[in-house]
Design a protein around this motif. Structure first.
Motif, PDB file in Angstrom:
ATOM      1  N   ALA A 173     -36.097 -33.072 -31.076  1.00 17.12           N
ATOM      2  CA  ALA A 173     -37.410 -33.677 -31.323  1.00 17.12           C
ATOM      3  C   ALA A 173     -37.614 -34.889 -30.430  1.00 17.12           C
ATOM      4  O   ALA A 173     -38.710 -35.107 -29.897  1.00 17.12           O
ATOM      5  CB  ALA A 173     -37.536 -34.071 -32.789  1.00 17.12           C
ATOM      6  N   LEU A 174     -36.570 -35.695 -30.237  1.00 20.26           N
ATOM      7  CA  LEU A 174     -36.666 -36.853 -29.358  1.00 20.26           C
ATOM      8  C   LEU A 174     -36.894 -36.436 -27.909  1.00 20.26           C
ATOM      9  O   LEU A 174     -37.700 -37.040 -27.196  1.00 20.26           O
ATOM     10  CB  LEU A 174     -35.392 -37.693 -29.476  1.00 20.26           C
ATOM     11  N   ALA A 175     -36.222 -35.371 -27.477  1.00 17.26           N
ATOM     12  CA  ALA A 175     -36.412 -34.874 -26.105  1.00 17.26           C
ATOM     13  C   ALA A 175     -37.842 -34.377 -25.897  1.00 17.26           C
ATOM     14  O   ALA A 175     -38.449 -34.638 -24.848  1.00 17.26           O
ATOM     15  CB  ALA A 175     -35.406 -33.756 -25.817  1.00 17.26           C
ATOM     16  N   LEU A 176     -38.406 -33.682 -26.882  1.00 18.96           N
ATOM     17  CA  LEU A 176     -39.790 -33.203 -26.760  1.00 18.96           C
ATOM     18  C   LEU A 176     -40.791 -34.361 -26.752  1.00 18.96           C
ATOM     19  O   LEU A 176     -41.781 -34.332 -26.020  1.00 18.96           O
ATOM     20  CB  LEU A 176     -40.120 -32.237 -27.900  1.00 18.96           C
ATOM     21  N   ALA A 177     -40.528 -35.388 -27.548  1.00 21.01           N
ATOM     22  CA  ALA A 177     -41.426 -36.543 -27.564  1.00 21.01           C
ATOM     23  C   ALA A 177     -41.401 -37.265 -26.224  1.00 21.01           C
ATOM     24  O   ALA A 177     -42.448 -37.684 -25.709  1.00 21.01           O
ATOM     25  CB  ALA A 177     -41.027 -37.503 -28.688  1.00 21.01           C
ATOM     26  N   MET A 178     -40.211 -37.403 -25.638  1.00 26.10           N
ATOM     27  CA  MET A 178     -40.118 -38.062 -24.330  1.00 26.10           C
ATOM     28  C   MET A 178     -40.754 -37.202 -23.243  1.00 26.10           C
ATOM     29  O   MET A 178     -41.367 -37.732 -22.306  1.00 26.10           O
ATOM     30  CB  MET A 178     -38.656 -38.370 -23.989  1.00 26.10           C
ATOM     31  N   LEU A 179     -40.640 -35.891 -23.340  1.00 29.72           N
ATOM     32  CA  LEU A 179     -41.300 -35.000 -22.381  1.00 29.72           C
ATOM     33  C   LEU A 179     -42.810 -35.166 -22.460  1.00 29.72           C
ATOM     34  O   LEU A 179     -43.505 -35.210 -21.437  1.00 29.72           O
ATOM     35  CB  LEU A 179     -40.907 -33.543 -22.642  1.00 29.72           C
ATOM     36  N   ALA A 180     -43.344 -35.306 -23.665  1.00 30.84           N
ATOM     37  CA  ALA A 180     -44.787 -35.496 -23.832  1.00 30.84           C
ATOM     38  C   ALA A 180     -45.232 -36.822 -23.218  1.00 30.84           C
ATOM     39  O   ALA A 180     -46.330 -36.905 -22.654  1.00 30.84           O
ATOM     40  CB  ALA A 180     -45.152 -35.452 -25.312  1.00 30.84           C
TER      41      ALA A 180
ATOM     42  N   PRO B  67     -23.383 -47.031 -43.309  1.00 31.28           N
ATOM     43  CA  PRO B  67     -23.259 -46.610 -41.918  1.00 31.28           C
ATOM     44  C   PRO B  67     -24.515 -45.881 -41.435  1.00 31.28           C
ATOM     45  O   PRO B  67     -25.230 -45.254 -42.218  1.00 31.28           O
ATOM     46  CB  PRO B  67     -22.056 -45.671 -41.911  1.00 31.28           C
ATOM     47  N   VAL B  68     -24.760 -45.988 -40.141  1.00 33.53           N
ATOM     48  CA  VAL B  68     -25.917 -45.315 -39.534  1.00 33.53           C
ATOM     49  C   VAL B  68     -25.711 -43.815 -39.623  1.00 33.53           C
ATOM     50  O   VAL B  68     -24.603 -43.310 -39.426  1.00 33.53           O
ATOM     51  CB  VAL B  68     -26.058 -45.750 -38.056  1.00 33.53           C
ATOM     52  N   ARG B  69     -26.774 -43.112 -39.951  1.00 34.63           N
ATOM     53  CA  ARG B  69     -26.695 -41.648 -40.016  1.00 34.63           C
ATOM     54  C   ARG B  69     -26.540 -41.088 -38.603  1.00 34.63           C
ATOM     55  O   ARG B  69     -27.239 -41.515 -37.686  1.00 34.63           O
ATOM     56  CB  ARG B  69     -27.960 -41.082 -40.635  1.00 34.63           C
ATOM     57  N   PRO B  70     -25.679 -40.102 -38.404  1.00 33.60           N
ATOM     58  CA  PRO B  70     -25.512 -39.533 -37.059  1.00 33.60           C
ATOM     59  C   PRO B  70     -26.728 -38.694 -36.667  1.00 33.60           C
ATOM     60  O   PRO B  70     -27.416 -38.132 -37.523  1.00 33.60           O
ATOM     61  CB  PRO B  70     -24.263 -38.671 -37.185  1.00 33.60           C
ATOM     62  N   MET B  71     -26.969 -38.638 -35.369  1.00 34.04           N
ATOM     63  CA  MET B  71     -28.078 -37.830 -34.856  1.00 34.04           C
ATOM     64  C   MET B  71     -27.700 -36.354 -34.948  1.00 34.04           C
ATOM     65  O   MET B  71     -26.625 -35.954 -34.514  1.00 34.04           O
ATOM     66  CB  MET B  71     -28.362 -38.179 -33.390  1.00 34.04           C
ATOM     67  N   THR B  72     -28.594 -35.558 -35.486  1.00 32.57           N
ATOM     68  CA  THR B  72     -28.381 -34.122 -35.556  1.00 32.57           C
ATOM     69  C   THR B  72     -28.976 -33.476 -34.310  1.00 32.57           C
ATOM     70  O   THR B  72     -29.720 -34.099 -33.557  1.00 32.57           O
ATOM     71  CB  THR B  72     -29.050 -33.532 -36.807  1.00 32.57           C
ATOM     72  N   SER B  73     -28.661 -32.213 -34.111  1.00 33.26           N
ATOM     73  CA  SER B  73     -29.190 -31.513 -32.937  1.00 33.26           C
ATOM     74  C   SER B  73     -30.710 -31.389 -33.021  1.00 33.26           C
ATOM     75  O   SER B  73     -31.405 -31.446 -32.007  1.00 33.26           O
ATOM     76  CB  SER B  73     -28.553 -30.129 -32.806  1.00 33.26           C
ATOM     77  N   ARG B  74     -31.242 -31.261 -34.227  1.00 36.80           N
ATOM     78  CA  ARG B  74     -32.699 -31.179 -34.390  1.00 36.80           C
ATOM     79  C   ARG B  74     -33.371 -32.496 -34.019  1.00 36.80           C
ATOM     80  O   ARG B  74     -34.440 -32.513 -33.430  1.00 36.80           O
ATOM     81  CB  ARG B  74     -33.038 -30.811 -35.828  1.00 36.80           C
ATOM     82  N   LYS B  75     -32.750 -33.617 -34.409  1.00 38.24           N
ATOM     83  CA  LYS B  75     -33.306 -34.924 -34.049  1.00 38.24           C
ATOM     84  C   LYS B  75     -33.272 -35.129 -32.539  1.00 38.24           C
ATOM     85  O   LYS B  75     -34.212 -35.659 -31.954  1.00 38.24           O
ATOM     86  CB  LYS B  75     -32.540 -36.046 -34.739  1.00 38.24           C
ATOM     87  N   TRP B  76     -32.153 -34.741 -31.899  1.00 35.24           N
ATOM     88  CA  TRP B  76     -32.072 -34.856 -30.443  1.00 35.24           C
ATOM     89  C   TRP B  76     -33.170 -34.014 -29.781  1.00 35.24           C
ATOM     90  O   TRP B  76     -33.811 -34.450 -28.819  1.00 35.24           O
ATOM     91  CB  TRP B  76     -30.704 -34.393 -29.938  1.00 35.24           C
TER      92      TRP B  76
END
Length: 127
Positions: free
Chosen positions: A86-93, A75-84
């Motif tokens: 990091a993804l938000a900061l990358a999209m902001l950049a 099964p796919v690993r669930p997204m953790t709050s840290r991953k969310w």
């Protein structure tokens, strides 16, 4: 059997090293990474079980898709709050213009590297 079909059909793996099937004719129980993902699965470190091959008659090249066994997929690993975060900061950049330092609300094209307002201002300066 057509020539393109014959090149792509090797269920024993004698010619290509791994079992090879024509596009859309893979046996049940095998899936590509995308197909696994739609089922909520991932390969999970298993080796490639087979491949599907498609001959492009116009360009003359060959396209290959790797297949994994569904019964061994995890099964796919669930997204953790840290991953969310990091993804938000990358999209902001990606949305922040390096020249005016504003969040423009869309991903800045890499071809220009700056936002639309900075491109327009630069064009007006040059004219």
């Amino acid at each position: 059997m057509s020539g393109a079909f014959g090149k792509c059909f090797d269920p024993t793996g004698a010619r290509h090293g791994i079992p090879t099937y024509p596009w859309r004719l893979a046996p049940d129980g095998l899936a590509t990474r995308r197909q696994l993902r739609t089922r909520g699965l991932r390969p999970g470190g298993q080796p490639i079980a087979a491949q599907v091959m498609r001959v492009n008659r116009r360009a003359g090249g060959v396209r290959v898709g790797y297949l994994y066994r569904i019964d061994r997929a995890k099964p796919v690993r669930p997204m953790t709050s840290r991953k969310w975060g990091a993804l938000a900061l990358a999209m902001l950049a990606r949305r922040t213009c390096p020249r005016c330092l504003l969040d423009v609300g869309y991903c800045i094209p890499r071809s220009h590297g700056i936002c639309g307002m900075c491109i327009t201002a630069e064009e007006q300066r040059d004219a």
